[in-house]
Design an enzyme around this catalytic site. Sequence first.
Site, short mmCIF file in Angstrom:
data_model
loop_
_atom_site.label_atom_id
_atom_site.label_comp_id
_atom_site.label_asym_id
_atom_site.label_seq_id
_atom_site.Cartn_x
_atom_site.Cartn_y
_atom_site.Cartn_z
N SER A 94 0.83 -1.20 0.00
CA SER A 94 0.00 0.00 0.00
C SER A 94 0.87 1.24 0.00
O SER A 94 2.03 1.23 0.40
CB SER A 94 -0.90 0.01 1.23
OG SER A 94 -0.10 0.27 2.37
N LYS A 95 0.23 2.32 -0.43
CA LYS A 95 0.90 3.61 -0.53
C LYS A 95 1.46 4.05 0.82
O LYS A 95 2.47 4.72 0.87
CB LYS A 95 -0.15 4.65 -0.94
CG LYS A 95 0.01 5.11 -2.37
CD LYS A 95 -0.78 6.38 -2.56
CE LYS A 95 -1.79 6.18 -3.67
NZ LYS A 95 -2.67 7.28 -3.89
N ARG A 96 0.77 3.65 1.89
CA ARG A 96 1.19 4.11 3.21
C ARG A 96 2.60 3.64 3.54
O ARG A 96 3.31 4.29 4.27
CB ARG A 96 0.21 3.61 4.27
CG ARG A 96 -0.59 4.74 4.87
CD ARG A 96 -1.69 4.23 5.75
NE ARG A 96 -2.69 3.51 4.96
CZ ARG A 96 -3.24 2.37 5.33
NH1 ARG A 96 -2.90 1.81 6.46
NH2 ARG A 96 -4.15 1.80 4.58
N GLY A 108 5.07 3.02 1.29
CA GLY A 108 6.09 3.36 0.30
C GLY A 108 5.46 3.65 -1.04
O GLY A 108 4.24 3.71 -1.17
#
Length: 498
Positions: free
Chosen positions: A264-266, A268
């Site tokens: 997930s974006k959170r 990286g």
Amino acid sequence: MPSQPKIRTRFAPSPTGYLHVGGLRTALYSYLIAKQNNGDFILRIEDTDQERLVKDGTVNILQSLYWAGIIPDEGVKLDKNNKIVQAGDNGPYIQSERLEIYQKYVQELIDKGCAYYCFCTQERLDKLRQEQQKNKIPTGYDGCCLNISPEEAKKRVLNGEKHVIRLKMPKAGETSFLDLIRGKVSFKNELVDDQVLIKSDGFPTYHLAVVVDDHLMKITHIVRGEEWISSTPKHIQLYKYFDWEIPQFAHLPLLLNSDKSKLSKRQGDVAVNDYQNKGYLPEALINFVALLGWNPGDDQEIFSLKELIQEFKIEKINKSGAIFNLDKLNWLNGSYLRQMDIKDLTQKCLPYLIQSKLIKSEKDVNLNYLQKIVKLEQERLKHLDEIIDLTHFFFKDKLNYQSDLLIWKKSDREHTLNNLSIIKDSVEKIDSTNFNKENLEKILMPMAQDRGVGDVLWPMRVALSGEQNSPGPFEIAEVLGKKESLKRIVSAIKLLEK
Ligand code: GLU
């Protein structure tokens, strides 16, 4: 013997933003399967969910694919001016341009009794869902509108009543298929929902469009993410209703963070574009992505796209999730950067140095000098944007650091000052045409051994770089040249004397 049909694979992104690294892997594997069989790789845009569309989504995805070297043979492409074009005999390849086609096929399903109109309101559907959840039974449509006769349904449709069209999924038995990665996969039909095929806005859902298009575009192998596996029985049922040949399926395992959660974006970057901007090479990212869930069975780690076309085998993809290991990507990218010709590497670093304003423009720079700077960091560089932090001190007229930084561990101000003065005197004596690492070492090392290696080399290095960490003092001095090195040593002396 009948000849085998040509292998045709596709990548079918929805233009909802950017190309995700997982999408790049799907595209790459589809591309590899096509290329290793002299087949075609098709790009189709699935934009039937109009609410999720993002401006420039298609161009962004295509640009990332082209950057990575995954160029479609057919379908939606980019021309020389980065404009979207479509090429091939099976178009259009953008689903919103194919609405009439879906209408025709859904009508065929209705006529055959394989699909039906549903007039249930959102309110009823929400309530139904809540009930099902409360009673802990699987959620899904209850078939309420199945009882409406075709004649009545037609009337209500003609009267303009709001409706959708649903797939009539058989409720007995099961639907199975042979997944190229997972082997036999089966779903109980009673658990498969009567999927909406046409929404109330007249647009098809993904499920109808994907089947119609994959068939009409003669796709033989469907490679996609694992999240679609529970949709596959619906698709297979549609193939059966249409009496079409069912293609091969390969559902790829999820990409995971190192803590095994879904990538997930959170945690990286997930957009291909982010890696491009940070200065990862397309060859390295492709190499890395290829190894996410696939390995050749030996310990080879470096693969060019050409080698991947030869070596890749879909059967060797792991079933379990693949961990996205940034350290490995950095290692791979670093090895590609180390192998680069220094001229090419310098050219690739230039935009970063210009963007960070360390260099005004390409015209303003002495390329020879720049190459020497880049060469100094080539071993260390993991991605190109690091060149800014690693080399900024070469480009500055005045370094900004505290005098304390010049003093090595237990050394003191006076000893450091004396050492810097001796360094200055020695450096002055070296002929500027022989001002290189070897000569500097020859002249300064005996003195450093006498007066303390750290006590001499540390302040010299800080004087030249202003940094806590940097390449060694002799290497930096060689690149800076005699005049600039002396200037920086003199400034350091002045700073200590203050
Ligand atoms: N449009 C779907 C997606 O963006 C494609 C799924 C498929 O390949 O069938 O994931």
